[in-house]
Design an enzyme around this catalytic site. Structure first.
Site, mmCIF file in Angstrom:
data_model
loop_
_atom_site.group_PDB
_atom_site.id
_atom_site.type_symbol
_atom_site.label_atom_id
_atom_site.label_comp_id
_atom_site.label_asym_id
_atom_site.label_seq_id
_atom_site.Cartn_x
_atom_site.Cartn_y
_atom_site.Cartn_z
ATOM 1 N N SER A 153 -10.855 -9.776 23.988
ATOM 2 C CA SER A 153 -10.994 -11.194 25.400
ATOM 3 C C SER A 153 -12.639 -11.360 25.249
ATOM 4 C CB SER A 153 -11.658 -10.334 26.896
ATOM 5 O OG SER A 153 -12.079 -8.766 27.086
ATOM 6 N N GLU A 210 -7.712 -10.852 10.084
ATOM 7 C CA GLU A 210 -7.287 -11.645 10.982
ATOM 8 C C GLU A 210 -7.949 -13.163 10.602
ATOM 9 O OE1 GLU A 210 -5.090 -11.225 14.895
ATOM 10 O OE2 GLU A 210 -7.124 -9.853 14.804
ATOM 11 N N GLY A 238 3.125 -4.901 16.924
ATOM 12 C CA GLY A 238 3.639 -3.295 17.583
ATOM 13 C C GLY A 238 2.139 -2.863 18.139
ATOM 14 N N SER A 282 -0.483 -4.325 21.378
ATOM 15 C CA SER A 282 -1.334 -3.821 22.701
ATOM 16 C C SER A 282 0.037 -3.269 23.105
ATOM 17 C CB SER A 282 -1.035 -5.448 23.233
ATOM 18 O OG SER A 282 -2.364 -5.748 22.418
#
Length: 383
Positions: free
Chosen positions: A360, A235, A116, A118
């Site tokens: 992005s 990650e 939880g 973004s």
């Protein structure tokens, strides 16, 4: 630098391959498969600590397992968020009680997690989180707000939520990292987001007074930003190399389709195929080079920029080599009814999101510019 594997690694590869060959064909449903992996200790190899029902493995053995898993055709992992994101975060920042409560369930494949982070107004700019968590007198927090792009939220048992616990705080101050049970049907609503592919891997999640226990705050109230950034650092890892095994298989299918259709006779298209192959090899060496690195702030951003653009170009080529056939459904398709995408169509449509999700391309370049090259920070509000 030597990128080879030692004899012990190859022995581990043989054992991994043998186990996968014996079990993948009977994988069954996804929850059942996660339990099989957990039962035999294959979840949590990279935690660095045993004692939670997992086995431990060296860094190179983790690479071997990830590669063999990808090659075996085993089901896509559904417990990876708990295993590769939550668990390392708890090992670094969690209390002993939190580790005892949550790590064995993750290692057993019994509890699934979603992330939880973004929000509609706080995606790549995570410090703009608006979801609020108010401390109650009974030792609980009440959470109100919305999260978006939440993978597996429709199946997860728990969600780790970054929420604002200090209403007067701004940006990365006053945030708290909370572990929230998803089984609160009157207080948590999950709405699937339909993608270009027609599937719904992502979700919107609405918290309307959802409850989290105070003892399930990780790292202390108000220190959520530090914990959240630590988690994002996890990650990067051996999963990148497993991802590249999948990329190689996709590239192989595109090459075979190009040969079958005659598109490979075009020297320009053939050059693009060779370039994609060479770039994939370079990504592998880069991933191996940085895997055991000492915390280069730009390494994850460089890797993301490399593979996201590469995968999009592969998707474009996948439909190009098919020609007009790539734009239509199966031969037995009835107009007006839905149809399943073939592999090339799915690759093309899904890869359009590669340069957006997970940060992005613009955000990745900004990180490299500011944190690695030391360039002036981009003014807030700049377009």
């Amino acid at each position: 630098m030597d990128f080879g594997f030692a004899a012990g690694d190859e022995e581990f590869r043989a054992r991994s391959r043998e186990w996968l060959a014996a079990h993948v064909s009977g994988a069954g449903d996804r929850r059942g498969w996660e339990r099989v992996l957990g039962r035999d200790g294959w979840i949590g190899l990279g935690w660095g600590e045993a004692g939670y029902g997992n086995r431990t493995a060296s860094l190179t053995e983790q690479v071997v397992w990830a590669e063999e898993y990808a090659r075996s055709g085993a089901p896509a992992r559904s417990g990876h968020i708990g295993e590769n994101l939550l668990a390392p975060t708890l090992l670094a920042h969690g209390s002993d009680a939190q580790k005892r409560r949550f790590l064995p369930a993750v290692a057993a494949g019994e509890e699934w997690w979603c992330q939880g982070y973004s929000e509609p107004g706080a995606g790549s700019d995570l410090a703009g989180v608006r979801t609020r968590a108010e401390r109650q007198g009974d030792g609980h927090y009440r959470i109100t707000g919305q999260k978006i792009w939440t993978s597996l939220a429709h199946e997860a048992d728990w969600c780790f939520v970054l929420a604002r616990t200090d209403p007067d705080s701004r940006r990365h101050h006053g945030l708290t990292f909370l572990l929230v049970p998803m089984d609160q049907p009157e207080l948590i609503e999950v709405r699937p987001i339909r993608q270009l592919t027609g599937t719904s891997d992502f979700n919107e999640v609405f918290f309307d007074g959802a409850v989290a226990r105070a003892e399930h705050v990780v790292g202390g109230a108000g220190d959520g930003w530090k914990v959240a950034m630590s988690l994002l650092g996890f990650e990067r890892g051996v999963s990148t190399l497993a991802q590249q095994i999948g990329f190689a298989e996709e590239l192989g299918r595109v090459v075979r389709a190009a040969v079958a259709s005659g598109a490979a006779d075009d020297p320009v298209l053939r050059d693009r195929l060779v370039t994609l192959w060479a770039e994939l090899r370079a990504m592998r060496w880069n991933a191996l080079r940085t895997l055991g690195g000492s915390g280069d702030a730009g390494a994850p951003s460089v890797a993301k920029l490399l593979w996201a653009g590469w995968h999009q170009r592969l998707g474009e080529l996948a439909v190009q080599v098919r020609g007009a056939a790539a734009g239509v459904g199966p031969a037995d398709w009835t107009p007006g009814t839905p149809y399943a995408l073939d592999a090339a169509q799915h690759l093309f449509l899904f890869s359009r999101a590669d340069t957006v999700y997970g940060g992005s391309d613009q955000i990745q370049r900004t990180i490299i510019a500011e944190r690695v090259l030391g360039l002036p920070r981009e003014p807030k509000g700049a377009v």
